[in-house]
Enzyme design. Structure first.
Site, PDB file in Angstrom:
ATOM      1  N   GLU A 228       0.885  -1.175   0.000  1.00  0.00           N
ATOM      2  CA  GLU A 228       0.000   0.000   0.000  1.00  0.00           C
ATOM      3  C   GLU A 228       0.909   1.208   0.000  1.00  0.00           C
ATOM      4  O   GLU A 228       1.554   1.509   1.010  1.00  0.00           O
ATOM      5  CB  GLU A 228      -0.930  -0.022   1.212  1.00  0.00           C
ATOM      6  CG  GLU A 228      -2.075   0.965   1.101  1.00  0.00           C
ATOM      7  CD  GLU A 228      -1.780   2.297   1.766  1.00  0.00           C
ATOM      8  OE1 GLU A 228      -1.402   3.249   1.032  1.00  0.00           O
ATOM      9  OE2 GLU A 228      -1.909   2.388   2.989  1.00  0.00           O
ATOM     10  N   CYS A 262      -2.041   8.778   3.028  1.00  0.00           N
ATOM     11  CA  CYS A 262      -2.020   8.328   1.634  1.00  0.00           C
ATOM     12  C   CYS A 262      -3.363   8.568   0.960  1.00  0.00           C
ATOM     13  O   CYS A 262      -3.420   8.869  -0.235  1.00  0.00           O
ATOM     14  CB  CYS A 262      -1.666   6.847   1.564  1.00  0.00           C
ATOM     15  SG  CYS A 262       0.012   6.466   2.111  1.00  0.00           S
TER      16      CYS A 262
END
Length: 455
Positions: A228, A262
């Site tokens: 990720e 993020c």
């Protein structure tokens, strides 16, 4: 990079830790392997009990844990408390659902009995970032441990006390010794760990270079990875949207975790017909945010986690301005006193084709773009190397259908802020990574999906 707690609010070094020696690492690997040989045969009921105990500890001590998170990486205390609470939620989610997620699945074939069985792999290495010091770890650990795996955590070097606290939580919850261990080591030791036969797979949340490095090391060993990585999420607002709600959400979506997320909204793509109004409302709200000590309850924006992050963000803003961008508010590092503070910043008129417009700004900086219609909005949203999340705002069903279908991202949220939820899979495409965390898909990432055929 030293393994140390350095208060980002003051710059004070609180505590420095020695990196584990090779002998100490070898001992922890041996301990983890021994633990797995017994832990893999524990029942879902036992694992569930221990994970529920971990959730109880998190809830009961959430304020103390939150203060530690704020001390180490600077997020506002109220946000840190919410993070710890969310960790308890994900523990309970997998404690309650893992047995069903991993139950044998019967399949009708030409056999007398054929079915799919899910079995643990062994030691899973987790390389985790500093921005959500607890959440990133627990969303890996809860499904991994419920599946019967054991975990080794290599946490970011600036949150060592958080890393040790997590190990202690699992220990106090009753998990057998060696089932979850923290390794205080530098990034240079990761490749050696992956090369060890006892480590069966790895997961990383972090930067593109870190993900590429881990994936390359694992690829040489033919080992499974889940990544990720970064994102530059679009926040699209079309003419039919509820503008006030969209603006209020935009502030939260950009400023979450001091802008260091993020899945934070980073590129605001606004229909030309409402762009002036959106810009005016967003500017007023950005200017009303309070920057300061994250331990204080009225602080909206705390410091960035490290001086390097502050420097990188400041440089990106300078490049954006040089490319033709104009600053509406903020745009400079705060220099009065210690700490890594950067104010809420809005930049307009950055040419969408300029490389800086495609980069991830990891801090409280919003880039605003104007587009003529939904076609231009979707094109601009997709014109980046990332594909993590996207938020889009419309009350037109045809537009909604197109946004869901055509936006290239691991998650699309319509009329809401992108967020992670234990009930939904989480992950990205393109350079934002691969694989999924959370939900049933997350627990299936690190198991042997075994086909059984009996005649």
């Amino acid at each position: 990079m030293a393994i140390a707690t350095i208060n980002p609010t003051t710059g004070e070094t609180i505590k420095v830790f020695d990196s584990l020696t090779d002998e100490e690492i070898a001992h922890k690997l041996a301990l983890g392997q021994t633990a797995f040989q017994q832990y893999r045969y524990t029942s879902f009921l036992e694992r569930s009990h221990w994970l529920q105990q971990a959730a109880t500890i998190l809830d009961q001590e959430k304020t103390e844990f939150a203060q530690l998170l704020t001390l180490e990486m600077g997020k506002p205390l109220k946000a840190a408390i919410a993070e710890v609470e969310k960790c308890a939620v994900v523990c309970r989610y997998y404690a309650e659902n893992a047995a069903d997620f991993l139950a044998d699945v019967t399949v009708k074939t030409d056999a007398s009995h054929s079915f799919i069985k899910y079995q643990p792999l062994g030691i899973i290495l987790a390389v985790m970032p500093w921005n959500f010091p607890f959440w990133q770890v627990f969303r890996f650990a809860a499904p991994a441990l419920m599946a019967g795996n054991v975990g080794l955590l290599k946490h970011a070097s600036n949150v060592p006390q958080s890393a040790l606290a997590i190990e202690d939580i699992f220990h106090r919850a009753g998990f057998p010794v060696g089932v979850f261990q923290t390794l205080l080591i530098g990034a240079g030791k990761v490749a050696d760990l992956i090369a060890d036969d006892r480590v069966k797979a790895a997961t990383l949340t972090g930067s593109e270079p870190a993900g590429a490095s881990l994936a390359a090391a694992a690829g040489k060993q033919i080992k499974k990875t889940v990544l990720e990585l970064g994102g530059s999420d679009p926040f699209i607002v079309l003419e039919s949207a509820d503008l006030e709600t969209a603006v209020n959400t935009a502030v939260t979506a950009r400023m979450l975790n001091n802008g260091q997320s993020c899945i934070a909204a980073k590129r605001f793509i606004i229909a030309e017909s409402i762009a002036d109004q959106f810009e005016k409302l967003l500017l007023a709200k950005f200017q009303s945010l309070k920057v300061g000590d994250p331990m204080q309850p009225d602080t909206d924006i705390g410091p960035l986690a490290t001086p390097d992050i502050l420097q990188d963000l400041d440089q990106q803003v300078k490049i954006a301005v040089k490319s033709g961008g104009k600053i509406l508010t903020g745009g400079y590092a705060l220099s009065d006193g210690a700490g890594n503070f950067y104010p809420p910043t809005i930049i307009i008129d950055v040419p969408p084709v300029h490389p800086i417009a495609k980069e991830e700004f990891f801090g409280p900086v919003a880039l605003l773009f104007r587009v003529a219609d939904i076609d231009a909005a979707i094109k601009l949203a997709n014109d980046i190397p990332f594909g993590l999340g996207a938020s889009a705002w419309t009350n037109n069903q045809q537009e909604c259908d197109r946004l869901i279908q055509e936006i290239e991202a691991g998650a699309v949220f319509i009329n809401g802020m992108v967020k992670s939820d234990p009930r939904l899979p989480f992950g990205g495409i393109k350079r934002s990574g691969y694989g999924r965390e959370l939900s049933i898909q997350g627990i299936h990432e690190f198991v042997n999906v075994k086909t059984v055929w009996v005649k």
